[in-house]
Design an enzyme around this catalytic site. Sequence first.
Site, PDB file in Angstrom:
ATOM      1  N   GLY A  14       0.860  -1.181   0.000  1.00 11.45           N
ATOM      2  CA  GLY A  14       0.000   0.000   0.000  1.00 11.45           C
ATOM      3  C   GLY A  14       0.888   1.220   0.000  1.00 11.45           C
ATOM      4  CG  ASP A  15       0.606   4.036   2.663  1.00 10.26           C
ATOM      5  OD1 ASP A  15      -0.596   3.955   2.366  1.00 10.26           O
ATOM      6  OD2 ASP A  15       1.006   4.235   3.812  1.00 10.26           O
ATOM      7  CG  ASN A  16       5.358   5.838  -0.592  1.00  8.78           C
ATOM      8  OD1 ASN A  16       4.342   6.175   0.007  1.00  8.78           O
ATOM      9  ND2 ASN A  16       6.287   6.707  -0.957  1.00  8.78           N
TER      10      ASN A  16
END
Lengths: 748, 748
Positions: free
Chosen positions: B336-338
Amino acid sequence: MTNDLRLTLPIERGLDEEIRALMQRLGADAVRNLDGTELPDWVIDESAKVYATYFCARGDEEWASLAGEERVRQFLMSTPTTAPSSAPLTINVMEGYLPAQFAPDPTADINRYWQVIDRTTGKTLPHESWSVVDAAPLPLRDPVRLVGELPVEAKSAIVTIANPEPFHVYTVNFLAKQIWDSTQIYNYLTNEWAKDPNRVKSRPYDVAYPRTWERVQSSLSQWLQSHPEVDVVRFTTFFYHFTLTFDDRAREKYVDWFGYSASVSVPALEDFAKEYGYALTPEDFVDAGYYNSPFRPPRAQFLDWVDFLSRRVSRQAQTLVKTVHDAGREAMMFLGDNWIGTEPYGRYFSEIGLDAVVGSVGSAATCRMISDIPGVRYTEGRFLPYFFPDVFSPGGDPVAEANESWLAARRAIVRSPLDRIGYGGYLSLAMKFPDFIDRVEEIINEFRQIHQRSGGHRPANAQPVIGILNAWGALRTWQTHMVAHALWYKQIYSYQGVIESLAGLPFEVRFISFDEVINDPHALAGIDVIINAGARGTAFSGGPAWNDITLQERLRAFVYAGGGLIGVGSPTARDGEVGTTFALADVFGVDQEIGWGLSTDRYSDHAASSHFITTDIPQPYDFGEDPGDIVSLGAKVLYESDGSIRLAVNEFGQGRAVYCAGLPYTSDNSRLLHRALVWAAKQEKNWDHVLASSNSAVEVAWYPQQGCYYAYNNTLESVTSMISGHGLCVELALQPMEGRWGEISDAS
Amino acid sequence: MTNDLRLTLPIERGLDEEIRALMQRLGADAVRNLDGTELPDWVIDESAKVYATYFCARGDEEWASLAGEERVRQFLMSTPTTAPSSAPLTINVMEGYLPAQFAPDPTADINRYWQVIDRTTGKTLPHESWSVVDAAPLPLRDPVRLVGELPVEAKSAIVTIANPEPFHVYTVNFLAKQIWDSTQIYNYLTNEWAKDPNRVKSRPYDVAYPRTWERVQSSLSQWLQSHPEVDVVRFTTFFYHFTLTFDDRAREKYVDWFGYSASVSVPALEDFAKEYGYALTPEDFVDAGYYNSPFRPPRAQFLDWVDFLSRRVSRQAQTLVKTVHDAGREAMMFLGDNWIGTEPYGRYFSEIGLDAVVGSVGSAATCRMISDIPGVRYTEGRFLPYFFPDVFSPGGDPVAEANESWLAARRAIVRSPLDRIGYGGYLSLAMKFPDFIDRVEEIINEFRQIHQRSGGHRPANAQPVIGILNAWGALRTWQTHMVAHALWYKQIYSYQGVIESLAGLPFEVRFISFDEVINDPHALAGIDVIINAGARGTAFSGGPAWNDITLQERLRAFVYAGGGLIGVGSPTARDGEVGTTFALADVFGVDQEIGWGLSTDRYSDHAASSHFITTDIPQPYDFGEDPGDIVSLGAKVLYESDGSIRLAVNEFGQGRAVYCAGLPYTSDNSRLLHRALVWAAKQEKNWDHVLASSNSAVEVAWYPQQGCYYAYNNTLESVTSMISGHGLCVELALQPMEGRWGEISDAS
């Protein structure tokens, strides 16, 4: 035709005294027969005018036998067939067609008039790669009871593709002879004519063949001589039937009331090639199986054919009409059946020289389609119900159908009066329903009163002049979004409501084509509000037309300078990876989400309070079918449901735009459109004192020259409405369906 | 990670005794911090493993200040602007964007990295025709309370188009610096972090710059040295955030969990050009404002960038992972995120050398997305709810959310077990809800039992092997039809239900791309049933891919030879005037009516009696959103509503095809899909004795090697079901959500 009786009745032999009494009572000043009935002899002595149905392209069975090769032709597409291997693939071209209606014509030059197409690649196969042989007709499946035995002309053909590509889909475009008239098949199926041993099946012939054209002319002359009692020749109609194809179970297979499929012949195709400098192919007619449906963005070849054929039809029809006139009779055209190529709103119609047009009234829009036809002396609407056993039998409710028909037609008649109304079918059947006869008497009297009280004037129009913008323009005046004549389809009613509403609203309506706007910088002059309505990708919303930059520029400039734009459904929608689905998304302030923009968050800016457009429209609104997800690009949203915008307004420069998901015809939606038009034209200040009936169920027409108004209840309920305008403000209580005349000087 | 505790808890400072007691009670064998919390010192002495969140692309504010030009970049498109005249048109490029998130970067070569496009013509303007000047940042509108003051880096730019075409629409594609991390903005907005004066806004930097890359490497080494207590480095994540853009009111503006927009930089673009032999343009990323959404049929340039970037990310991540390993720690990646560029199902993922992946479980499909990742030693699912104030506050119902999450995840875990589960957020918040802690204890025990009873074996699969066919193939394994992570969208749930169902069904599922089928004649080998599901024109149904002849041929051949094909929504739909909307309309026996075929009469051949597919599916069926009008070309219709076919079956050669309008996830629809797969594979004879739970609310997994089965109730109701198979036939009464183990030898 200016007498005040204005009524045509169908009569038949038998029941002479009853029919005479009924004619007297209803005030019929004209009588007619229909296909399959004869006029009684006594009618000649009466004062009523006599109409006689006349067929130009069928009915002369002697000729049909003599000139068996001069049948009407039609290009058909065989049922698509998938090749499971590279082994030779055989296609029986008549599979899925009614063998009583068509027979393949392999006598024509196969190289030009037959075509085998690989539908997977879109490529036409070279002629060397396939062959065709005659074949026995496919047997009738279960419709023998309905259509009788197979005609002797019936046959089929088998095409063999020698070496197909495995798992490609193939079709054969083939030239077929039409061996039975389409309307007659319909009548056989509807009225079980197959049970009548005296019936003769009509084989249509084509005036494109010189010998047939000679015969048609001379037959008319002879017929006029032998029918001195006939005052009005009611052409039913001229030469080419709209496309109406039946399947192998005698069910309707394809119907296009505007279809030109049954208008082809080798002579006409050859003439076309000479005149236009290129030859049409079968695929130009077959069109991948869409057969140039009016919903298809029209292709240049098809438009050329429409132009070519309607010029040809007009000239030949002109000759027949002149013959009628020379014999001292009137010529009336029935707007239906073999009307293809007459194009009442086309360039050549006035050359025909008709006295009158009669057509079936199925709605306000179809009524206007008849009554607005330019260049004829009078128009007549054939009202519903038709006196046929489907309605006039136990369980049928002809009064309800008459009411529905009248309520729809009256809205149009008030705005643009038909000159006459008439009925069709078997009068003997209708006479068994005395309450129906009573209701007809009321309707015809109300109709006459509209003519009398209006003094021949049209009611005053309100200010915005409306332009309906689509691919067809004026050619399809009041004829948008129609498949079969005035029938309901799920995919069209949400858009038909727009013209159905307009047919009874007090506005001048013009129909403009994209091409006019593209080719003429002044095409929009005089128009206040443009409407673009329809499903995505169709000729009515536009589809590829909106890739034209000039069209976009001119519409934006029109609105920016102060014009109004109303979009219904998927207005200005086009395909392409260009960032918006609606070409004029910036003008509407909304766009259609087609799945590529889901990552963009959508926030709707809802109008803070009630808006002029929805002021007196009760919820729940009815926007018809869902045209797809509509998202905001900054418009003020008036209504949203299921995550999709249904009604929104936007300002663009000095102008205004309205988006509406759909507008099925209802009194409330007609009012909503009325208000939207006024708002888009920035005329809302004038609303209260020019246009208003407070109840959307009631409409009002103003006749300033006559000093009167006419208010009419469009519903089957008793209603009350405040009528205001021209200094008047009065509350009216109206009975179901009631229309009431008042004097403007009766100001409260 | 093979101990039996399998639970990770987030812990924080304070409440030391309570937290230790809770860890004991729940059996947590690992603890973690999260962004904004610190681990307490005592944890180092405990036996639990310590995870620590590690950020590679943000958090080092010293570096962020030193290397201000090495921010992450993103190509943005300005708000489309219509030119009302040919007077110079100015566009403030930041209009509509959050000035705290982005600042235009006019220091990059404007000629290469900025672009002005006439969206009306689609043409890029020559650089001489426009100019750009710096401008003050647009003021924050109302979000100061939520996001705090504007950063000093905030600014804007104004582009002036000297001589625009009147009434054309213009946009500027501009390179922007990302001056604030996207997930942090989300946290500010969700948790009102702006109120905390100690918060520091993270400015993301990019390892594409050599200096930054050096710094990131050395920082990790130092951090490892200074954090000897950390056993597992939980990368959150690597270098590039998925696309998450906010608007000028600090609302989410654009979210694409798969988006590569925030992965660009001048060095990377230059390297790309060298390596691939062509330079990418801003428009290759902006994509008319669609920004290469996964719903867009992917363009070659974007696929090249995904390949280039994921290779690059893998190599740099590999370096960091090696550093972690060299320090004797484990490397775990948060999915997720990066996560952009890691592509766990891509070609380069295994090179990273991770020990584990952890991800948020929002559904069965997202659970499988984690648990099926190849090449890691273990996987962990972070369960919902997150311990955040949005749920853990008065009015919130964390138990209900835990139940929903568990019921969804359990279906996937049974088929393909996660190795561990964990929670995230503030444990102190969760501890205020003792009934929630009780429920977590039950869930983790049930989870452990699945591992213990199954003995590490997967349950037996049923026979048909399923292939999901779309434009993305394996790269988007279990990741189809997703916009934001596991969120509901009206336009996707009808298709997501297909993979959500499959995530818990006993079938091997493969994800195949159109290109694989086109390029490899054996791509379909081993697959029994192919599913093509999605909305018209999207990458998931295919759109333009279906114009490829080879693709059509191979699919037809596959079915003809006995394969199964299931289409959901608008399978194989493509644009074009080719006679059918569905490329494989002949295989399905149905087509989509898009308005051009209204003249063709449609007759549905309804299946005479009940069909295998719908045998035990109760009406009313739920087919979700209407994909448009589906008409028959000869299929047997199982269900039709509103004039449109919703479910139909067809035979094609030796094979079978099923059309279904949509399949929102429900127990009944999962059962319907289960049956459809079995029918399409001609396996229906095996149904009764291999697969059956008589009640669709109950699913059963068989472990022949262990001689046991596991039956679980997917609902919140008490239910009864007959479980039969492997010689067993037993009636089970199950409590709400209950899962029960039984011995196969307990045959009745």
